[in-house]
Design a protein around this motif. Structure first.
Motif, PDB file in Angstrom:
ATOM      1  N   ASP A 268      42.994  41.951  42.852  1.00 58.60           N
ATOM      2  CA  ASP A 268      41.894  41.060  41.931  1.00 58.60           C
ATOM      3  C   ASP A 268      40.646  41.692  41.502  1.00 58.60           C
ATOM      4  O   ASP A 268      40.305  41.312  40.434  1.00 58.60           O
ATOM      5  N   ILE A 269      40.282  42.865  42.144  1.00 55.90           N
ATOM      6  CA  ILE A 269      38.975  43.525  41.774  1.00 55.90           C
ATOM      7  C   ILE A 269      39.412  44.493  40.719  1.00 55.90           C
ATOM      8  O   ILE A 269      38.772  44.634  39.762  1.00 55.90           O
ATOM      9  N   ILE A 270      40.498  45.102  40.569  1.00 55.99           N
ATOM     10  CA  ILE A 270      41.061  46.266  39.921  1.00 55.99           C
ATOM     11  C   ILE A 270      41.687  45.745  38.563  1.00 55.99           C
ATOM     12  O   ILE A 270      41.927  46.209  37.571  1.00 55.99           O
ATOM     13  N   LYS A 271      42.271  44.334  38.727  1.00 52.79           N
ATOM     14  CA  LYS A 271      42.977  43.919  37.683  1.00 52.79           C
ATOM     15  C   LYS A 271      42.255  43.979  36.082  1.00 52.79           C
ATOM     16  O   LYS A 271      42.753  44.047  35.143  1.00 52.79           O
TER      17      LYS A 271
ATOM     18  N   GLU B  16      34.916  46.826  47.268  1.00 45.73           N
ATOM     19  CA  GLU B  16      34.079  46.301  46.376  1.00 45.73           C
ATOM     20  C   GLU B  16      33.495  47.559  45.185  1.00 45.73           C
ATOM     21  O   GLU B  16      33.220  47.205  44.256  1.00 45.73           O
ATOM     22  N   ALA B  17      33.420  48.730  45.887  1.00 46.49           N
ATOM     23  CA  ALA B  17      33.013  49.705  45.142  1.00 46.49           C
ATOM     24  C   ALA B  17      34.057  49.952  43.811  1.00 46.49           C
ATOM     25  O   ALA B  17      33.729  50.936  42.971  1.00 46.49           O
TER      26      ALA B  17
ATOM     27  N   HIS C 235      41.981  59.657  37.164  1.00 49.41           N
ATOM     28  CA  HIS C 235      41.145  59.378  38.442  1.00 49.41           C
ATOM     29  C   HIS C 235      41.853  58.911  39.414  1.00 49.41           C
ATOM     30  O   HIS C 235      43.046  57.994  39.039  1.00 49.41           O
ATOM     31  N   PHE C 236      41.772  59.100  40.537  1.00 44.95           N
ATOM     32  CA  PHE C 236      42.430  58.684  42.085  1.00 44.95           C
ATOM     33  C   PHE C 236      41.580  57.704  42.717  1.00 44.95           C
ATOM     34  O   PHE C 236      40.599  58.466  43.174  1.00 44.95           O
ATOM     35  N   LYS C 237      41.935  56.592  42.975  1.00 46.01           N
ATOM     36  CA  LYS C 237      41.181  55.825  43.623  1.00 46.01           C
ATOM     37  C   LYS C 237      41.745  55.255  44.911  1.00 46.01           C
ATOM     38  O   LYS C 237      43.081  55.371  45.129  1.00 46.01           O
ATOM     39  N   SER C 238      41.169  54.732  45.953  1.00 47.29           N
ATOM     40  CA  SER C 238      41.617  54.208  46.997  1.00 47.29           C
ATOM     41  C   SER C 238      41.572  52.864  47.183  1.00 47.29           C
ATOM     42  O   SER C 238      40.207  52.405  46.900  1.00 47.29           O
TER      43      SER C 238
END
Length: 165
Positions: free
Chosen positions: A138-141, A113-114, A105-108
């Motif tokens: 901090d959100i993706i960790k 917050e999504a 998956h590729f995210k930006s």
């Protein structure tokens, strides 16, 4: 079928050696490098390595912008198409499912917050980490915590502050 990888530069080989057998270790590897030396190629190949060699894994790449993520997505799809490994690919949500049930998956970072709630079981690659805001990191960790997934952070920082600076 014979699948051939890259012929890595010395810095790429050093990074590959650090992460190729680190699945489930929770290891974080940082690669700080000059521009135009193959950092994105390194990321694409490590995503492929984990997705192909570790069946059923969920692998992610986070880029600062959607445009950067799309570029990496296209290069990975191209490689997988030639090797006939793709079960499905969705260019709208930038996700790929391989025949062995692994996913990429590729995210930006622009998704903000999504980004909450994902889980990585293989590898998390963060492209141009110096340009990812600290609050996004901090959100993706937590994505890597439960399965102790490997994290690879690559960037070309230039007078940056925050976690990577």
């Amino acid at each position: 079928m014979i699948c051939k990888g890259i012929h890595p530069f010395s810095f790429q080989k050093a990074v590959i050696d650090e992460v190729k057998d680190a699945k489930g270790s929770g290891k974080i590897v940082v690669c700080k490098s000059v521009r135009q030396v193959g950092k994105s190629t390194l990321i694409a190949n490590l995503l492929l390595y984990y997705a192909i060699n570790f069946e059923g894994t969920k692998n992610y790449c986070l880029s600062p912008t959607l445009k950067q993520g799309k570029k990496l997505y296209k290069s990975v799809v191209k490689a997988l198409t030639k090797a006939k490994f793709i079960k499905s690919a969705n260019g709208s949500d930038l996700s790929i499912e391989l025949k062995n049930e692994s996913e990429i998956h590729f995210k930006s970072a622009e998704q903000g917050e999504a980004l909450r709630g994902e889980t990585v079981t293989g590898i998390l690659c963060i492209d141009e980490f110096a340009y990812i805001p600290d609050d996004i990191y901090d959100i993706i960790k937590p994505w890597t915590t439960f399965h102790k997934a490997v994290t690879l952070m690559v960037s070309t920082p230039f007078i940056k502050e925050g976690y990577f600076g």
